[in-house]
Design a protein around this motif. Sequence first.
Motif, PDB file in Angstrom:
ATOM      1  N   GLY A 100       0.816  -1.211   0.000  1.00  0.00           N
ATOM      2  CA  GLY A 100       0.000   0.000   0.000  1.00  0.00           C
ATOM      3  C   GLY A 100       0.850   1.260   0.000  1.00  0.00           C
ATOM      4  O   GLY A 100       1.969   1.273   0.523  1.00  0.00           O
ATOM      5  N   GLY A 101       0.354   2.314  -0.609  1.00  0.00           N
ATOM      6  CA  GLY A 101       1.073   3.588  -0.638  1.00  0.00           C
ATOM      7  C   GLY A 101       2.373   3.464  -1.414  1.00  0.00           C
ATOM      8  O   GLY A 101       2.418   2.902  -2.509  1.00  0.00           O
ATOM      9  N   LEU A 114      -1.454   4.485  -4.638  1.00  0.00           N
ATOM     10  CA  LEU A 114      -1.745   5.758  -3.974  1.00  0.00           C
ATOM     11  C   LEU A 114      -3.225   6.111  -4.003  1.00  0.00           C
ATOM     12  O   LEU A 114      -3.641   7.085  -3.375  1.00  0.00           O
ATOM     13  N   GLU A 115      -4.002   5.382  -4.762  1.00  0.00           N
ATOM     14  CA  GLU A 115      -5.422   5.734  -4.902  1.00  0.00           C
ATOM     15  C   GLU A 115      -6.305   4.502  -4.770  1.00  0.00           C
ATOM     16  O   GLU A 115      -7.457   4.509  -5.167  1.00  0.00           O
ATOM     17  N   ASP A 116      -5.757   3.421  -4.198  1.00  0.00           N
ATOM     18  CA  ASP A 116      -6.447   2.130  -4.186  1.00  0.00           C
ATOM     19  C   ASP A 116      -7.774   2.147  -3.453  1.00  0.00           C
ATOM     20  O   ASP A 116      -8.828   1.835  -4.025  1.00  0.00           O
ATOM     21  N   TYR A 117      -7.773   2.546  -2.175  1.00  0.00           N
ATOM     22  CA  TYR A 117      -9.056   2.447  -1.469  1.00  0.00           C
ATOM     23  C   TYR A 117     -10.017   3.538  -1.890  1.00  0.00           C
ATOM     24  O   TYR A 117     -11.237   3.332  -1.846  1.00  0.00           O
ATOM     25  N   ARG A 154      -5.399  -3.931   2.129  1.00  0.00           N
ATOM     26  CA  ARG A 154      -4.178  -3.231   1.685  1.00  0.00           C
ATOM     27  C   ARG A 154      -3.058  -3.576   2.664  1.00  0.00           C
ATOM     28  O   ARG A 154      -3.048  -3.122   3.795  1.00  0.00           O
ATOM     29  N   GLU A 239      -2.688  10.036   5.908  1.00  0.00           N
ATOM     30  CA  GLU A 239      -2.868   8.790   5.137  1.00  0.00           C
ATOM     31  C   GLU A 239      -1.879   8.763   3.971  1.00  0.00           C
ATOM     32  O   GLU A 239      -1.596   9.799   3.367  1.00  0.00           O
ATOM     33  N   HIS A 241      -2.093   8.031   0.861  1.00  0.00           N
ATOM     34  CA  HIS A 241      -3.087   7.888  -0.206  1.00  0.00           C
ATOM     35  C   HIS A 241      -3.315   9.298  -0.732  1.00  0.00           C
ATOM     36  O   HIS A 241      -3.169  10.265   0.016  1.00  0.00           O
ATOM     37  N   GLY A 246      -9.946   9.802  -0.209  1.00  0.00           N
ATOM     38  CA  GLY A 246      -9.283   9.148   0.908  1.00  0.00           C
ATOM     39  C   GLY A 246     -10.008   9.317   2.230  1.00  0.00           C
ATOM     40  O   GLY A 246     -11.160   9.747   2.280  1.00  0.00           O
ATOM     41  N   HIS A 269      -1.103  13.852   3.134  1.00  0.00           N
ATOM     42  CA  HIS A 269      -1.484  12.781   2.201  1.00  0.00           C
ATOM     43  C   HIS A 269      -0.435  12.633   1.109  1.00  0.00           C
ATOM     44  O   HIS A 269       0.459  13.486   0.958  1.00  0.00           O
TER      45      HIS A 269
END
Lengths: 300, 255
Positions: A100-101, A114-117, A154, A239, A241, A246, A269
């Motif tokens: 993640g990230g 960086l934009e997954d969730y 993640r 975060e 993200h 986010g 962020h």
Amino acid sequence: MRNEIPPALIALSKEIPLVFLTGDLGFMALEPLKEGLGNRFINAGVAEQNMMSVAAGLAYSGLQSWVYSIAPFCYARPFEQIRNDICLNKLSVKLIGNGGGYAYGSMGGTHHALEDYGVLLTLNPFLIFVPAFSEDVLPIIFKMGRSSKPCYLRLGKSELPKDMSAPSYSAWRCVLPGEGSVIVCMGPLVGELMASLCFQPVETRPELWLVTEMPLSWETIPEAFLKKLSKSKKLGIVEEHVAQGGLAHHLIYVLIKNNVSLPAVFHAHAKGYPSQTYGSQQFHRRECGLDAPAILEAFL
Amino acid sequence: MDNITDKIRIAKKRLLQMHFEKKMGHIGGNLSALDAMMTLHHEVMQTEDKFILSKGHSAGALYITLWSLGRLTEEDLKTFHGEGTKLPGHPVPGWLSEIPVATGSLGHGFPVALGIALGWRLSHKPGHIYCLMSDGEWQEGSNWEALIFFAHHRLPNLTVLVDCNRLQGFGTTQEVASMSQLQEKLAAFNLKIISVEGHAPSQIKKALDNTKGGIVMLNTVKGAGISFMENRMEWHYLPMNQAQYDQALMEVEKI
């Protein structure tokens, strides 16, 4: 956190008939799972679109399917397969995105998530889990397995300070009390903040909260957090993200919708690649002001 | 097979009526696929089997096939493409077991069918999966990923049918992507492939009975059976006017 996956899923497989698909990844981590699941461990090869649709078909057949890959190959490459084959068909597929990230650091931007969730939260009814500590993985795996909804996990690298123990799992946790304002963090980055804040006097340091599950709902936000927020001059949200979609966007929306008066808001962020150069996860965090010293300097 | 020929004639008339009344296009690809869908559902499939229409734009032919089986009613068909319908232009899931998944975006049905076939094999469940694709659909990369998986896992409980009408959205498959020789390309994957006349129920049935775990190439004609539609790309899109509808019905009667 990858190493926690095999024992957790093998334990879950005693309760729920499941099948695990990997996109040709997992060397030095998933071998015990391969051994434990036998023919229900499938290397689907370097073909993530097919893997996601096959996972949907497996779920339709009655087997809970888990899909594993490096995070962007898990949510970005096969996005339409997730949208159509999983969500439109209401199938219970569980995604595990590793890294993640900026966790893949100098491997480059193709491997960052960086934009997954944010992206997956646009798909109803996806549940998002972002563990902060290795100890979170087992309860999350069981929570995902027992949910009928599609879920995304993640994975990152636990940054729990050496002399501290992980607080027992909950969607919202106060990980460090303080009498200053309040910071809410998502993901392993919280460990770095814990390490920096734990030596500061409790009378002046901010209170540190950790969120692990999304989407947020008013009902799941703890009373203690709201009470703390009402006395805070500042709300920090941290975060790894991008800002869009986010934690900050979701949290502020829920709070405003429920008539909570907000103090000044500070949001740290991911900002992509400001210098257009690449390096370790820490390098990228520093570039975005996402390292603990920068966060605390800006917040305090 | 006389019985199935009669059933197909009735189905074709009802398909034309449904599309005419709603002024809807996509009729060409529906007519190329209808004979295979009818033969499959009436002559081949068993209770525990599943069908996935990967070329979801032929939803009309699927609805008519299910109507011919008594699974959809006249009242259902009247809602086709209407407000509040469960019969939109591409199939939607969750309300009829014969429509297991949503299709319409090409390149999804085959890999989902693979997953179901694999899941049934792992769970020792009976049943066979049939998946009908278009030939133009093979320009989607996901299908080649799926083909690799199919060839590797050797799933005998899946049969893929390809409606080779050689016309796609804006040209022939040869003009658009040099894909008129699709069968030769698929053959490289070492799966059993049978090529048949896609409007001959007896040939279709025989091929399906002998191609478990393989691919049936249906040599079809877009707009089959309607002289002014046959092999004409515009019937991928156009609705019929009254005169065209009358002529189409007359031609179907003569079959």
